[in-house]
Design an enzyme around this catalytic site. Structure first.
Site, PDB file in Angstrom:
ATOM      1  N   TYR A  75      61.609  46.975  55.336  1.00 51.20           N
ATOM      2  CA  TYR A  75      60.180  47.305  55.221  1.00 51.20           C
ATOM      3  C   TYR A  75      59.949  48.218  54.017  1.00 51.20           C
ATOM      4  O   TYR A  75      58.980  48.068  53.277  1.00 51.20           O
ATOM      5  CB  TYR A  75      59.686  47.993  56.496  1.00 51.20           C
ATOM      6  N   PHE A 127      36.987  34.601  34.867  1.00 49.39           N
ATOM      7  CA  PHE A 127      37.714  33.787  35.831  1.00 49.39           C
ATOM      8  C   PHE A 127      37.107  34.082  37.206  1.00 49.39           C
ATOM      9  O   PHE A 127      36.693  35.203  37.479  1.00 49.39           O
ATOM     10  CB  PHE A 127      39.229  34.033  35.831  1.00 49.39           C
ATOM     11  N   THR A 128      37.088  33.062  38.061  1.00 49.15           N
ATOM     12  CA  THR A 128      36.340  33.132  39.322  1.00 49.15           C
ATOM     13  C   THR A 128      36.656  34.378  40.158  1.00 49.15           C
ATOM     14  O   THR A 128      35.783  35.199  40.415  1.00 49.15           O
ATOM     15  CB  THR A 128      36.615  31.863  40.151  1.00 49.15           C
ATOM     16  N   ASP A 218      45.040  40.053  31.974  1.00 48.69           N
ATOM     17  CA  ASP A 218      45.317  39.043  32.999  1.00 48.69           C
ATOM     18  C   ASP A 218      46.419  38.164  32.423  1.00 48.69           C
ATOM     19  O   ASP A 218      46.170  37.276  31.611  1.00 48.69           O
ATOM     20  CB  ASP A 218      44.064  38.225  33.334  1.00 48.69           C
ATOM     21  N   LYS A 261      51.853  31.134  38.798  1.00 47.96           N
ATOM     22  CA  LYS A 261      51.714  30.213  37.658  1.00 47.96           C
ATOM     23  C   LYS A 261      52.962  30.319  36.777  1.00 47.96           C
ATOM     24  O   LYS A 261      54.008  29.782  37.101  1.00 47.96           O
ATOM     25  CB  LYS A 261      50.436  30.536  36.882  1.00 47.96           C
ATOM     26  N   ARG A 385      35.801  22.384  37.235  1.00 41.25           N
ATOM     27  CA  ARG A 385      35.662  23.690  36.602  1.00 41.25           C
ATOM     28  C   ARG A 385      34.368  23.645  35.801  1.00 41.25           C
ATOM     29  O   ARG A 385      34.330  23.445  34.603  1.00 41.25           O
ATOM     30  CB  ARG A 385      36.847  24.003  35.672  1.00 41.25           C
ATOM     31  N   PHE A 451      33.205  27.037  45.210  1.00 40.02           N
ATOM     32  CA  PHE A 451      33.924  25.805  44.856  1.00 40.02           C
ATOM     33  C   PHE A 451      35.025  25.476  45.851  1.00 40.02           C
ATOM     34  O   PHE A 451      35.378  24.312  46.037  1.00 40.02           O
ATOM     35  CB  PHE A 451      34.508  25.902  43.439  1.00 40.02           C
TER      36      PHE A 451
END
Ligand code: PLI
Length: 460
Positions: A75, A127-128, A218, A261, A385, A451
């Site tokens: 933990y 970005f969303t 980002d 990604k 998009r 979306f």
């Protein structure tokens, strides 16, 4: 035989495969109707080639799978956390790390710390999830990407660049103190996977230093951005992806990352900062939203896989094959005359739905329509998009983004060149009957990030 230009091939081979279900057209029509013409609501077993996203859909290497077995599931103070921390420090250069279960969790924590109500957050295209967390924290996102990024056919090699004149205008209007930070994405997702140049980033760094404004990176697709810098920017052709990534990070003050990604894993993310005070607050907040600061919502085995995935993502041969496959698909589509965002980006092909379906207004959801038609044709799942992803402003009015795109996103190390051929042929078949395609009407709209869950029906 002319062997001047030699083919490239993937720097890996297959050890295990996942079997796919083939469907018939009537089955696919039924499935997309049941999904409300939203590819997010399809069952994956009904999908043949899944290009919904490159997020969490990558193939891990045998080394990563092996590392799962040595994950330390303590933990607190897990050995695997220290491996992940050291991979981030060594490869990206950031000082302090907070693991999170994925990118948006890092965005939530960072936005809560750095944004005050009424602040402005300039960035190179929204970005969303990133913009939503900025708004929920009381900020307003302002787009400062160069104009070329909003034009699908413009071939600017660095469409992710920041327009410093746009930034200067905001600084003059609001004052530097009102700018929470620059929200700077590498390989800008919604522009079509388009890179920022090192020269532009250096100018931005000089400007922000002068005005004491942070740059928050980002870095979800930073290695793909580094690949384009290596291919396109003077003085970088001899540098490795690893070196370029390190240099990019060194020009920023902190980062959020979705490791799902670039970093070649199925789940995970982190926030990074070079500032002790920001770290201290983040270390405290992560306990509220994610878990203790040495696991942040991840299992020990996930952190092992991320540590290795980061290193593998920085390999030059890997990135060459990764972007090479995307380029192969893009060129095939161009040969069929399909309008796509140019130059071809890093993580997928973005089809220009406005150009393909000029008889539909944006309120008839051309990109959403096209994604559904491609699924019906072949079982290839893509993603909208455009206006649906852009959502509504705080005053309730729709954003009308200039880009109305269908993203054919390529997961890393998953599909073969033959799959790319099938995908291009399906897009071509839909392109051939484009004039007969009718639009959609939205019949259900959730409040946040619509979306993902919105439903549609076919216009008569
Ligand atoms: O999906 P997350 O929460 O791990 O990461 C959010 C996120 C942040 N920044 C960028 C540039 C992204 O692309 C991103 C997630 N992208 C998804 C899911 C995509 O399909 O593109």
């Amino acid at each position: 035989m002319n062997i001047k230009t030699r083919s490239w091939a993937e720097p890996y081979k297959m050890k295990m495969v996942e079997l796919l279900k083939m469907t018939t057209k009537p089955q696919r029509i039924k499935a997309i109707k049941e999904a409300g013409f939203n590819t997010f609501l399809l069952k994956s077993e009904d999908v043949y080639i899944d290009l919904l996203t490159d997020s969490g859909t990558n193939s891990m290497s045998d080394r990563q799978w092996g590392a799962l077995m040595i994950g330390d599931e303590a933990y607190a103070g897990s050995k695997s956390y220290y491996k992940m921390e050291s991979a981030i420090q060594k490869n990206y250069g950031y000082k302090y790390i907070i693991p999170t279960h994925q990118g948006r969790a890092a965005e939530n924590i960072l936005s809560k710390i750095l944004i005050k109500k009424g602040d402005i957050v300039p960035g190179n295209m929204y970005f969303t999830t990133t913009r939503l967390h900025q708004e929920l924290a009381g900020g307003t996102f302002e787009d400062i990407i160069i104009d070329e990024a909003h034009d699908p056919s413009n071939e600017h090699p660095f469409k992710g660049n920041v327009d410093l004149a746009k930034l200067e205008k905001l600084v003059k209007k609001y004052g530097a103190k009102k700018i929470a930070y620059i929200s700077l994405a590498t390989n800008v997702n919604l522009a079509g996977g388009q890179p920022i140049s090192m020269a532009n980033l250096k100018e931005l760094r000089a400007y922000t230093k002068k005005h004491q404004i942070r740059i928050i990176h980002d870095m979800t697709r930073v290695a793909e951005n580094a690949y384009f810098i290596q291919q396109r920017e003077k003085d970088y052709e001899k540098k490795s992806i690893r070196e370029i990534v390190f240099e990019i990070c060194s020009l920023t003050d902190g980062a959020t990352m979705s490791a799902k990604k670039d970093a070649l894993v199925n789940i995970g993310g982190f926030m990074a900062t070079n500032e002790w005070d920001v770290f201290e607050e983040a270390r405290n907040l992560v306990v509220v939203y994610e878990g203790l600061h040495t696991y942040g919502g991840l299992a020990g085995r996930d952190m092992e896989a991320i540590a290795l995935g980061i290193a593998e993502s920085l390999d030059d041969n890997h990135q060459h094959a990764r972007v090479g496959q995307v380029e192969y698909l893009g060129k095939k589509m161009q040969d069929y005359g399909i309008p796509i965002v140019k130059p071809i980006g890093g993580h997928g092909i973005f089809v220009d739905a406005r150009a393909m379906l000029p008889h539909l207004t944006q309120d008839e959801f051309p990109a959403q329509t096209l994604a559904a038609e491609i699924f019906i044709d072949s079982g290839v799942r893509t993603m909208e998009r455009g206006i649906v992803s852009a959502g509504r402003k705080s005053n309730g009015k729709n954003y009308y983004p200039p880009l109305e795109l269908v993203r054919f996103t390529i997961p890393r190390r998953v599909y073969t060149q033959a799959h790319m051929d099938v995908i291009a042929e399906s897009a071509a078949a839909v392109y051939q009957r484009r004039k007969t395609i009718k639009g959609l009407k939205m019949i259900y709209e959730p409040k946040y990030l619509r979306f993902f869950q919105a439903k549609f029906e076919k216009l008569k």
